[in-house]
Scaffold this motif. Structure first.
Motif, PDB file in Angstrom:
ATOM      1  N   VAL A 224      -1.268  -3.300  10.545  1.00 15.32           N
ATOM      2  CA  VAL A 224      -0.125  -2.577  11.096  1.00 15.32           C
ATOM      3  C   VAL A 224      -0.556  -1.203  11.597  1.00 15.32           C
ATOM      4  N   TYR A 225      -1.353  -0.503  10.787  1.00 13.11           N
ATOM      5  CA  TYR A 225      -1.773   0.851  11.147  1.00 13.11           C
ATOM      6  C   TYR A 225      -2.594   0.844  12.440  1.00 13.11           C
ATOM      7  N   LYS A 226      -3.452  -0.156  12.572  1.00  5.31           N
ATOM      8  CA  LYS A 226      -4.285  -0.241  13.759  1.00  5.31           C
ATOM      9  C   LYS A 226      -3.432  -0.397  15.009  1.00  5.31           C
ATOM     10  N   ARG A 227      -2.414  -1.251  14.924  1.00  4.47           N
ATOM     11  CA  ARG A 227      -1.531  -1.461  16.076  1.00  4.47           C
ATOM     12  C   ARG A 227      -0.756  -0.191  16.395  1.00  4.47           C
ATOM     13  N   LEU A 228      -0.331   0.533  15.360  1.00 11.46           N
ATOM     14  CA  LEU A 228       0.390   1.785  15.569  1.00 11.46           C
ATOM     15  C   LEU A 228      -0.524   2.832  16.196  1.00 11.46           C
ATOM     16  N   ASP A 229      -1.741   2.932  15.678  1.00  7.70           N
ATOM     17  CA  ASP A 229      -2.706   3.933  16.133  1.00  7.70           C
ATOM     18  C   ASP A 229      -3.125   3.697  17.587  1.00  7.70           C
ATOM     19  N   MET A 250      10.401   2.275  11.589  1.00 10.64           N
ATOM     20  CA  MET A 250      10.265   1.519  10.339  1.00 10.64           C
ATOM     21  C   MET A 250       8.806   1.416   9.913  1.00 10.64           C
ATOM     22  N   THR A 251       7.907   1.299  10.883  1.00  9.72           N
ATOM     23  CA  THR A 251       6.476   1.208  10.574  1.00  9.72           C
ATOM     24  C   THR A 251       5.958   2.507   9.973  1.00  9.72           C
ATOM     25  N   ILE A 252       6.302   3.629  10.586  1.00  7.54           N
ATOM     26  CA  ILE A 252       5.838   4.920  10.081  1.00  7.54           C
ATOM     27  C   ILE A 252       6.358   5.168   8.672  1.00  7.54           C
ATOM     28  N   VAL A 253       7.641   4.888   8.455  1.00 11.99           N
ATOM     29  CA  VAL A 253       8.224   5.079   7.120  1.00 11.99           C
ATOM     30  C   VAL A 253       7.553   4.150   6.114  1.00 11.99           C
ATOM     31  N   GLY A 254       7.337   2.892   6.518  1.00 11.89           N
ATOM     32  CA  GLY A 254       6.674   1.940   5.623  1.00 11.89           C
ATOM     33  C   GLY A 254       5.286   2.393   5.224  1.00 11.89           C
ATOM     34  N   LEU A 255       4.523   2.937   6.173  1.00 13.16           N
ATOM     35  CA  LEU A 255       3.165   3.397   5.884  1.00 13.16           C
ATOM     36  C   LEU A 255       3.168   4.626   4.982  1.00 13.16           C
ATOM     37  N   TRP A 256       4.171   5.488   5.112  1.00 10.88           N
ATOM     38  CA  TRP A 256       4.293   6.607   4.173  1.00 10.88           C
ATOM     39  C   TRP A 256       4.575   6.090   2.762  1.00 10.88           C
ATOM     40  N   SER A 269      15.282   9.241  -1.292  1.00 15.39           N
ATOM     41  CA  SER A 269      16.150  10.166  -0.549  1.00 15.39           C
ATOM     42  C   SER A 269      15.460  10.613   0.733  1.00 15.39           C
ATOM     43  N   ARG A 270      14.173  10.918   0.630  1.00 12.50           N
ATOM     44  CA  ARG A 270      13.407  11.328   1.801  1.00 12.50           C
ATOM     45  C   ARG A 270      13.243  10.160   2.769  1.00 12.50           C
ATOM     46  N   VAL A 271      13.091   8.951   2.249  1.00 10.57           N
ATOM     47  CA  VAL A 271      12.984   7.759   3.093  1.00 10.57           C
ATOM     48  C   VAL A 271      14.230   7.630   3.975  1.00 10.57           C
ATOM     49  N   ILE A 272      15.396   7.814   3.375  1.00 10.09           N
ATOM     50  CA  ILE A 272      16.646   7.719   4.141  1.00 10.09           C
ATOM     51  C   ILE A 272      16.677   8.777   5.243  1.00 10.09           C
ATOM     52  N   GLU A 273      16.230   9.989   4.909  1.00  9.61           N
ATOM     53  CA  GLU A 273      16.180  11.061   5.912  1.00  9.61           C
ATOM     54  C   GLU A 273      15.260  10.675   7.071  1.00  9.61           C
ATOM     55  N   MET A 274      14.117  10.077   6.753  1.00 12.00           N
ATOM     56  CA  MET A 274      13.176   9.687   7.805  1.00 12.00           C
ATOM     57  C   MET A 274      13.728   8.549   8.658  1.00 12.00           C
ATOM     58  N   LEU A 275      14.460   7.631   8.035  1.00 12.39           N
ATOM     59  CA  LEU A 275      15.026   6.509   8.774  1.00 12.39           C
ATOM     60  C   LEU A 275      16.157   6.960   9.697  1.00 12.39           C
ATOM     61  N   SER A 281      10.270  14.201  14.749  1.00  9.24           N
ATOM     62  CA  SER A 281       9.797  14.940  13.573  1.00  9.24           C
ATOM     63  C   SER A 281       8.990  14.068  12.619  1.00  9.24           C
ATOM     64  N   LEU A 282       8.891  12.772  12.925  1.00  9.29           N
ATOM     65  CA  LEU A 282       8.143  11.862  12.051  1.00  9.29           C
ATOM     66  C   LEU A 282       6.642  11.971  12.324  1.00  9.29           C
ATOM     67  N   GLU A 283       5.891  12.332  11.309  1.00  9.57           N
ATOM     68  CA  GLU A 283       4.441  12.410  11.453  1.00  9.57           C
ATOM     69  C   GLU A 283       3.803  11.069  11.104  1.00  9.57           C
ATOM     70  N   ILE A 284       2.706  10.751  11.783  1.00 10.48           N
ATOM     71  CA  ILE A 284       1.964   9.535  11.457  1.00 10.48           C
ATOM     72  C   ILE A 284       1.253   9.762  10.121  1.00 10.48           C
ATOM     73  N   PRO A 285       1.426   8.872   9.157  1.00  8.77           N
ATOM     74  CA  PRO A 285       0.797   9.065   7.841  1.00  8.77           C
ATOM     75  C   PRO A 285      -0.692   8.761   7.878  1.00  8.77           C
ATOM     76  N   PRO A 286      -1.430   9.201   6.848  1.00  6.25           N
ATOM     77  CA  PRO A 286      -2.847   8.824   6.759  1.00  6.25           C
ATOM     78  C   PRO A 286      -2.981   7.313   6.605  1.00  6.25           C
ATOM     79  N   LYS A 287      -4.109   6.787   7.066  1.00  2.98           N
ATOM     80  CA  LYS A 287      -4.368   5.360   6.907  1.00  2.98           C
ATOM     81  C   LYS A 287      -4.475   5.028   5.419  1.00  2.98           C
ATOM     82  N   PRO A 288      -3.846   3.921   4.962  1.00  2.00           N
ATOM     83  CA  PRO A 288      -3.974   3.515   3.551  1.00  2.00           C
ATOM     84  C   PRO A 288      -5.443   3.376   3.159  1.00  2.00           C
ATOM     85  N   LEU A 289      -5.784   3.868   1.973  1.00  2.00           N
ATOM     86  CA  LEU A 289      -7.183   3.899   1.562  1.00  2.00           C
ATOM     87  C   LEU A 289      -7.704   2.547   1.111  1.00  2.00           C
ATOM     88  N   LEU A 290      -6.804   1.755   0.551  1.00  2.00           N
ATOM     89  CA  LEU A 290      -7.252   0.536  -0.119  1.00  2.00           C
ATOM     90  C   LEU A 290      -7.441  -0.622   0.829  1.00  2.00           C
TER      91      LEU A 290
END
Length: 303
Positions: A224-229, A250-256, A269-275, A281-290
């Motif tokens: 998912v992250y690769k497609r977003l990036d 939804m993808t950005i929120v899911g990755l956060w 609560s923050r998830v609802i604000e982002m949705l 104002s939505l920042e792209i999150p760091p790539k999941p480490l695992l």
């Protein structure tokens, strides 16, 4: 009530669910738990958790029976069943596909239900098994969180809880539940599961492919992250601008939500604000480490 168990609605490791009708003609779902389910801990978890709740996005428990080895739960009937049958591309074409606006409303509804469990009850409820199968949809596709068999109650002032063993379903289990080095177990563990489910809703596929080999499987969040990036379409087919924005949001929120360390994940609560907030104002999150840890998870994690 079930007319001699005439209509089966579903079946799983927990038992069987039948369609029933009360004396006032109200339709219900009658969940009969397997007699082999231990000493009734999951049953008591479900009853003690859900009787403390009252929210439009949490399924209503109407009654129960606990008579020796016979354990039955009676819920309001959700006419559209569970979310999983609507979001995976390999499902039968007979199943209605949901519009992106409906998926978006479902995502927000689940988030509000989880926020309520974490903050709105007198006692905080941690669900520990958020996944599409446990999200039920009524006739208007309003989502309701169900199946509280693995839930834990904890005082609001306690953010970290102690657990002797991991719990949840393979593919949705937060890293800290199988390795405490990642952090303490808390409401942020539900946030992780919610995030993985959100990515599945966008990608239209399960995050775990049962018959994929460990070497060939691409860890779903990385896909998912690769497609977003790369700016690649997040879903198949042509989309109008509104649909594209919903999928991206939804993808950005899911990755956060699936960040490896609990402190890096947002609260519900923050998830609802982002949705609901400004997309810019939505920042792209760091790539999941695992990479996927699930191949080595014990069978006990599969509920």
């Amino acid at each position: 009530m079930t007319n001699n168990f005439e209509v089966k609605l579903g079946q799983g490791g927990y038992g069987v669910v039948y369609k029933g009708k009360l004396l006032n003609d109200r339709l219900v779902a009658v969940k009969i738990l397997n007699a082999s389910k231990g000493n009734g801990e999951e049953f008591m978890n479900e009853v003690s958790s859900i009787t403390k709740t009252s929210h439009i996005n949490v399924v209503a428990l109407l009654g129960f029976c606990f008579d020796g080895r016979k354990k039955v739960l009676i819920y309001e009937l959700m006419s559209n069943g569970s979310l999983d049958k609507f979001i995976y591309n390999n499902q039968s074409e007979a199943i209605q596909s949901l519009s992106w606006e409906i998926l978006y409303q479902i995502a927000k509804g689940i988030a509000r239900g989880l926020e309520y469990l974490h903050r709105g009850c007198s006692t905080r409820i941690l669900h520990f098994d958020i996944k599409p199968h446990n999200i039920l949809l009524d006739e208007n596709f309003c989502p309701k969180i169900s199946d509280f068999g693995l839930a834990r109650l904890c005082p609001k002032k306690e953010s970290i809880i102690s657990m002797s063993n991991a719990r949840g379903t393979m593919g949705y289990v937060a890293p800290e539940l199988w390795n405490r080095n990642f952090g303490g177990v808390s409401h942020k563990s539900d946030v992780y599961s919610y995030g993985m489910m959100l990515l599945e809703m966008v990608g239209g596929r399960k995050n775990i492919v049962a018959d994929a080999s460990h070497t060939s499987e691409l860890y779903f969040p990385h896909w998912v992250y690769k497609r977003l990036d790369l700016g690649t379409d997040l879903i198949m087919g042509e989309m109008i601008a509104t649909e594209d924005e919903i999928a991206k949001r939804m993808t950005i929120v899911g990755l956060w939500c699936i960040q490896t360390f609990p402190n890096d994940r947002p609260t519900m609560s923050r998830v609802i604000e982002m949705l609901e907030g400004n997309m810019n104002s939505l920042e792209i999150p760091p790539k999941p480490l695992l990479s996927s840890p699930t191949r080595s998870l014990p069978e006990s994690l599969v509920s």
